[in-house]
Design a protein around this motif. Structure first.
Motif, PDB file in Angstrom:
ATOM      1  N   THR A   4      15.293 104.335  31.788  1.00  0.00           N
ATOM      2  CA  THR A   4      16.367 105.296  32.003  1.00  0.00           C
ATOM      3  C   THR A   4      16.861 105.267  33.442  1.00  0.00           C
ATOM      4  OG1 THR A   4      14.785 107.078  32.466  1.00  0.00           O
ATOM      5  CG2 THR A   4      15.546 106.842  30.193  1.00  0.00           C
ATOM      6  N   GLY A   6      19.277 108.006  35.095  1.00  0.00           N
ATOM      7  CA  GLY A   6      20.053 109.212  34.839  1.00  0.00           C
ATOM      8  C   GLY A   6      20.211 109.402  33.341  1.00  0.00           C
ATOM      9  N   ASP A   7      21.462 109.500  32.877  1.00  0.00           N
ATOM     10  CA  ASP A   7      21.697 109.700  31.447  1.00  0.00           C
ATOM     11  C   ASP A   7      21.863 108.384  30.683  1.00  0.00           C
ATOM     12  OD1 ASP A   7      24.128 108.979  32.544  1.00  0.00           O
ATOM     13  OD2 ASP A   7      25.302 110.381  31.342  1.00  0.00           O
ATOM     14  N   THR A   9      20.296 104.939  29.109  1.00  0.00           N
ATOM     15  CA  THR A   9      19.085 104.274  28.643  1.00  0.00           C
ATOM     16  C   THR A   9      19.385 102.793  28.466  1.00  0.00           C
ATOM     17  OG1 THR A   9      18.310 106.250  27.486  1.00  0.00           O
ATOM     18  CG2 THR A   9      17.350 104.135  26.820  1.00  0.00           C
ATOM     19  N   ARG A  54      24.417  97.908  30.286  1.00  0.00           N
ATOM     20  CA  ARG A  54      25.144  99.126  29.891  1.00  0.00           C
ATOM     21  C   ARG A  54      26.435  98.732  29.161  1.00  0.00           C
ATOM     22  NH1 ARG A  54      26.867 103.881  34.112  1.00  0.00           N
ATOM     23  NH2 ARG A  54      24.766 103.391  34.862  1.00  0.00           N
ATOM     24  N   SER A  60      22.798 102.241  26.385  1.00  0.00           N
ATOM     25  CA  SER A  60      23.824 103.280  26.274  1.00  0.00           C
ATOM     26  C   SER A  60      25.224 102.684  26.403  1.00  0.00           C
ATOM     27  CB  SER A  60      23.628 104.336  27.357  1.00  0.00           C
ATOM     28  OG  SER A  60      22.396 105.012  27.202  1.00  0.00           O
ATOM     29  N   ARG A  67      32.238 104.631  34.408  1.00  0.00           N
ATOM     30  CA  ARG A  67      30.799 104.418  34.256  1.00  0.00           C
ATOM     31  C   ARG A  67      30.417 102.934  34.315  1.00  0.00           C
ATOM     32  NH1 ARG A  67      28.002 108.612  32.251  1.00  0.00           N
ATOM     33  NH2 ARG A  67      26.374 107.598  33.469  1.00  0.00           N
TER      34      ARG A  67
END
Length: 316
Positions: A4, A6-7, A9, A54, A60, A67
């Motif tokens: 992880t 932060g938010d 994964t 990512r 995620s 992002r």
């Protein structure tokens, strides 16, 4: 193993024992694209990790463009490196994975022992967004990054025949395709896929149908918004990277690429692979592999692995 940040994964595959090497894929690939390197390097005494970046696969997939800046993605690499090893690790990145690992080496030097960039050499950040540079270089003409920047358009075009679109892209960028057909001369508002050469029947020379099926199935599940948002986020990188303008990669480093990679010709009239180590203070050399295109680690795994092992051996 999940990691992880932060938010976010991140799905990470890990194999072997020994000094840690982290492989970072680019567009539009998953951790599995490194299978030839994982087997080779683990057999030579290395612990090898590969992650779904990512926006891809089992990691995620946020929908917001911001992002996907290089600063955010470099933070993902630092988080994975910290989870994998207490000591600095070696980073290997291909395509967008190369700028990601170059940036991680600069932003998180305590986590990075050495770095290998595949297909994209390190260039220091500039105050002009990359997408704007290509907008000027290809004034009035088609360039794929500008096409990817269109909201929702590439997602819809690729989604009409996802597997077929991916196969066409992989073939067009490979050393098997006509040289630089990826950079076909067309009007700015053209679509990419019709410009690309028809791939051969049956499996590609460097990718099995099973691997292509798995990649297509992954995108059927996640969509491609994360994959294309990395290109859209390049508009934000210049402002985001003002604090590392003119930064030099200080760790031991190398560059590996295919002789026939279209990335080499992105700037008209310029060999993009000349002076690949100009902004690296401990550059261990370039390896340009004859006959290979963009997917150098898959098209020519033996030559790529030999070059990677040379870097790894030099920093033991």
């Amino acid at each position: 193993m999940p990691v992880t940040n932060g938010d976010i994964t991140l799905r990470v595959e890990v194999a072997g024992d020994g000094p840690t090497v982290l492989c970072v894929s680019g567009w539009p690939e998953l951790a599995s694209s490194w299978h030839n390197q994982v087997g080779f390097l683990t057999s030579h005494g290395y612990r090898v990790a590969a992650l779904d970046v990512r926006g891809y696969g089992g990691s995620s997939v946020p929908t917001e463009v911001e992002r996907y800046t290089l600063k955010e993605l470099a933070g993902d690499i630092a988080a994975v490196a910290s989870a994998l090893d207490d000591e600095p690790i070696v980073l290997v990145g291909h395509d967008w994975g190369a700028p990601i690992v170059w940036n991680a080496a600069i932003r998180h030097p305590d986590r990075v022992r050495a770095v290998a960039g595949l297909s994209v050499p390190y260039r220091p950040p500039t105050d002009m967004p990359l997408i704007d540079i290509f907008d000027q270089l290809y004034a009035g003409r088609f360039f794929y990054m500008l096409y990817f920047d269109r909201p929702s358009v590439p997602e819809a075009d690729f989604g009409a025949d996802l597997r077929g679109s991916l196969k066409r892209v992989f073939y067009a960028l490979s050393g098997d395709a006509p040289l630089n057909h990826w950079l076909a001369d067309a009007l700015r508002d053209a679509a990419l896929l019709p410009l690309l050469p028809e791939p051969p029947e049956g499996p590609l020379s460097f990718m099995s149908d099973t691997a292509l099926d798995a990649l297509a199935a992954s995108f059927e599940r996640t969509g491609m918004v994360g994959a294309f948002n990395r290109y859209r986020a390049s508009r934000l990188d210049a402002k985001d990277s003002a604090d590392i303008a003119d930064a030099v990669v200080t760790q031991p480093s190398c560059f590996i690429a295919g002789e026939r990679d279209p990335v080499r010709a992105f700037v008209p009239g310029v060999d993009g692979y000349a002076d690949a180590g100009a902004a690296c203070s401990d550059f261990r050399g370039s390896t340009i592999i004859a006959g290979a295109g963009h997917w150098v680690h898959q098209e020519r795994p033996e030559a790529t692995n030999t070059a990677l092992l040379a870097l790894l051996s030099s920093v033991e």
